[in-house]
Each structure stands twice: as C-alpha cells, then as structure tokens.
Design a protein around this motif. Structure first.
Motif, PDB file in Angstrom:
ATOM      1  N   THR A 190       1.782  -6.027  -7.552  1.00  7.30           N
ATOM      2  CA  THR A 190       2.104  -7.141  -6.663  1.00  7.30           C
ATOM      3  C   THR A 190       2.152  -8.467  -7.411  1.00  7.30           C
ATOM      4  OG1 THR A 190       1.103  -5.965  -4.815  1.00  7.30           O
ATOM      5  CG2 THR A 190       1.448  -8.331  -4.538  1.00  7.30           C
ATOM      6  N   VAL A 191       1.220  -8.682  -8.313  1.00  8.70           N
ATOM      7  CA  VAL A 191       1.189  -9.944  -9.058  1.00  8.70           C
ATOM      8  C   VAL A 191       2.467 -10.090  -9.882  1.00  8.70           C
ATOM      9  CG1 VAL A 191      -0.023 -11.234 -10.858  1.00  8.70           C
ATOM     10  CG2 VAL A 191      -1.318 -10.064  -9.067  1.00  8.70           C
ATOM     11  N   GLU A 192       2.876  -9.028 -10.544  1.00 13.49           N
ATOM     12  CA  GLU A 192       4.098  -9.080 -11.337  1.00 13.49           C
ATOM     13  C   GLU A 192       5.317  -9.347 -10.452  1.00 13.49           C
ATOM     14  OE1 GLU A 192       0.948  -7.472 -13.643  1.00 13.49           O
ATOM     15  OE2 GLU A 192       1.672  -6.780 -11.692  1.00 13.49           O
ATOM     16  N   SER A 251       0.833  -1.198   0.000  1.00 14.98           N
ATOM     17  CA  SER A 251       0.000   0.000   0.000  1.00 14.98           C
ATOM     18  C   SER A 251       0.866   1.245   0.000  1.00 14.98           C
ATOM     19  CB  SER A 251      -0.898   0.012   1.240  1.00 14.98           C
ATOM     20  OG  SER A 251      -1.628   1.218   1.328  1.00 14.98           O
ATOM     21  N   ASP A 252       0.450   2.237  -0.755  1.00 13.00           N
ATOM     22  CA  ASP A 252       1.131   3.534  -0.747  1.00 13.00           C
ATOM     23  C   ASP A 252       0.629   4.421   0.381  1.00 13.00           C
ATOM     24  OD1 ASP A 252       2.755   3.030  -2.946  1.00 13.00           O
ATOM     25  OD2 ASP A 252       1.301   3.816  -4.379  1.00 13.00           O
ATOM     26  N   SER A 253      -0.480   4.038   1.018  1.00 14.49           N
ATOM     27  CA  SER A 253      -1.120   4.953   1.956  1.00 14.49           C
ATOM     28  C   SER A 253      -1.349   4.402   3.359  1.00 14.49           C
ATOM     29  CB  SER A 253      -2.470   5.415   1.381  1.00 14.49           C
ATOM     30  OG  SER A 253      -3.312   4.304   1.166  1.00 14.49           O
ATOM     31  N   ARG A 281       5.467  -0.072  -0.137  1.00 17.90           N
ATOM     32  CA  ARG A 281       4.799   0.690  -1.195  1.00 17.90           C
ATOM     33  C   ARG A 281       4.610  -0.194  -2.429  1.00 17.90           C
ATOM     34  NH1 ARG A 281       8.280   4.838  -3.033  1.00 17.90           N
ATOM     35  NH2 ARG A 281       9.909   3.393  -2.501  1.00 17.90           N
ATOM     36  N   ASP A 282       3.755   0.250  -3.330  1.00 21.27           N
ATOM     37  CA  ASP A 282       3.498  -0.460  -4.579  1.00 21.27           C
ATOM     38  C   ASP A 282       4.676  -0.267  -5.533  1.00 21.27           C
ATOM     39  OD1 ASP A 282       0.428  -1.340  -4.641  1.00 21.27           O
ATOM     40  OD2 ASP A 282       0.558   0.581  -3.613  1.00 21.27           O
ATOM     41  N   ILE A 342       2.095 -14.455   2.649  1.00 22.14           N
ATOM     42  CA  ILE A 342       0.804 -13.999   2.135  1.00 22.14           C
ATOM     43  C   ILE A 342       0.876 -12.485   2.018  1.00 22.14           C
ATOM     44  CG2 ILE A 342      -1.696 -13.942   2.435  1.00 22.14           C
ATOM     45  CD1 ILE A 342      -1.402 -16.343   4.360  1.00 22.14           C
ATOM     46  N   SER A 343       0.664 -11.990   0.801  1.00 22.15           N
ATOM     47  CA  SER A 343       0.602 -10.541   0.622  1.00 22.15           C
ATOM     48  C   SER A 343      -0.835 -10.124   0.366  1.00 22.15           C
ATOM     49  CB  SER A 343       1.509 -10.088  -0.521  1.00 22.15           C
ATOM     50  OG  SER A 343       1.015 -10.510  -1.768  1.00 22.15           O
ATOM     51  N   THR A 344      -1.128  -8.888   0.705  1.00 29.29           N
ATOM     52  CA  THR A 344      -2.455  -8.328   0.470  1.00 29.29           C
ATOM     53  C   THR A 344      -2.281  -6.946  -0.143  1.00 29.29           C
ATOM     54  OG1 THR A 344      -4.533  -7.591   1.478  1.00 29.29           O
ATOM     55  CG2 THR A 344      -2.602  -7.600   2.906  1.00 29.29           C
ATOM     56  N   GLY A 345      -3.016  -6.701  -1.216  1.00 29.46           N
ATOM     57  CA  GLY A 345      -2.957  -5.414  -1.899  1.00 29.46           C
ATOM     58  C   GLY A 345      -2.175  -5.483  -3.192  1.00 29.46           C
TER      59      GLY A 345
END
Length: 180
Positions: A89-91, A21-23, A53-54, A76-79
């Motif tokens: 994130t997928v990349e 997350s950036d925020s 951050r993204d 496990i990642s979220t976002g």
C-alpha cells in the motif's frame, strides 16, 4: 498548543475509505468501519468506500481515480503498510503522490509509541497530496485507525483547528496547476 476555534464554522470534507486486504469482506472490515464511524461522527461525508486486494497497481489505480474525482477531498486507506511481501500500500500511495507529507508518518509513530511501544517501528504509515487531494495510508488494525483519526486526522481535517490545519490550505494544493 492546538485548539478548536469555536467562532469558526465546521467545514465537512468528502472522504473515501479504502481497505487493502486479501481476506476481508465489507462485513468483516472492522478497520474501515472504524474510520467510517469516526469520520461521519465528526461531521464529514463518506464519499466512497472500497476493499481491494494487496495489488500495487490496483491500489494505485483506485487512488488515482479518487484523486481525479472532484467530489473527493481526502482518501484514507487501511492495511498493507507493514513489512511483509504482500504489504504494498505504501508503494502504491507513493506511486500517486505529488508531495509526501513526511511528518505524518513521524507523528503517527509518536502516537503509536504511546500505545504499543517499540512495535510502532513496524508501521509505515504515510501521507501525501496529489491533484489537490490528501491521501493517507494507515495500518490495518482498528486500533491504529482509531489512533490516527483521534490524534491526528480529526484535528487536521477540522477547519477550526488552530494554529493550522489541512482544510484551510486545501484550495491551494493544486495552485501550481493554475499558474501561467
């Protein structure tokens, strides 16, 4: 049909949680906290937790660091799994995977369809394996994290789950590295 074999002993896994997350700060991280609450409530161990951050390179570097850590079995990642320009994130996960668990995204979509209908098409949840470590990328909403944990991961990360589960094959994930 799937079931829990109560004659077997539960084997806790060591899980790292990454929020992309950036925020958000740790105090505002409801999705990461949802995962932490569920995994510890199930008897697993929180091995580490971070917010990044993204940024594709930073995410991939953190995933690689956790894959290299023998004290971490699962990440496990979220976002960052959506379709917007900052969703990388997928990349980053795919930069790290040795093998992708193709059906994870499919099963997640099926679960999501039951909850949010065709809006499930906007998620790019993914799973894979690298260095003997499982990696899963989930959407950034607490509901998506809850659904992924309750309907998929809680079962596949439970050694007692039948007919099969991720934990029972964990010792063989890196067997290709041991072959002569």
């Amino acid at each position: 049909m799937s079931r829990i074999d109560e004659t077997l002993e539960f084997i806790p896994t060591r899980i790292a949680v990454l929020t992309v997350s950036d925020s958000r700060s740790l105090d505002e991280d409801r999705s990461g906290q949802t995962l932490v609450d569920r995994l510890t409530g199930a008897g697993h161990l929180l091995a580490d937790r971070k917010i990044l951050r993204d940024e594709r390179g930073e995410i991939a570097d953190q995933l690689r660091a956790w894959v290299a850590d023998p004290e971490i079995d699962v990440v496990i990642s979220t976002g960052g799994t959506g379709l917007t320009g900052r969703d990388v994130t997928v990349e980053a996960h795919r930069d790290v995977y040795e093998k992708e668990i193709d059906a994870f995204g499919t099963v997640f979509t099926i679960v999501s369809m039951q909850k949010i209908g065709t809006s499930a098409i906007q998620s790019r949840a993914t799973g894979g394996v690298a260095g003997g470590t499982y990696l899963f990328a989930l959407p950034g909403s607490p509901g998506a994290c809850k659904d992924a944990w309750d309907e998929i991961l809680s079962k596949q990360l439970d050694f007692r789950h039948r007919p099969c589960n991720f934990v029972e094959i964990m010792p063989r994930l890196d067997e290709h590295l041991r072959r002569k």
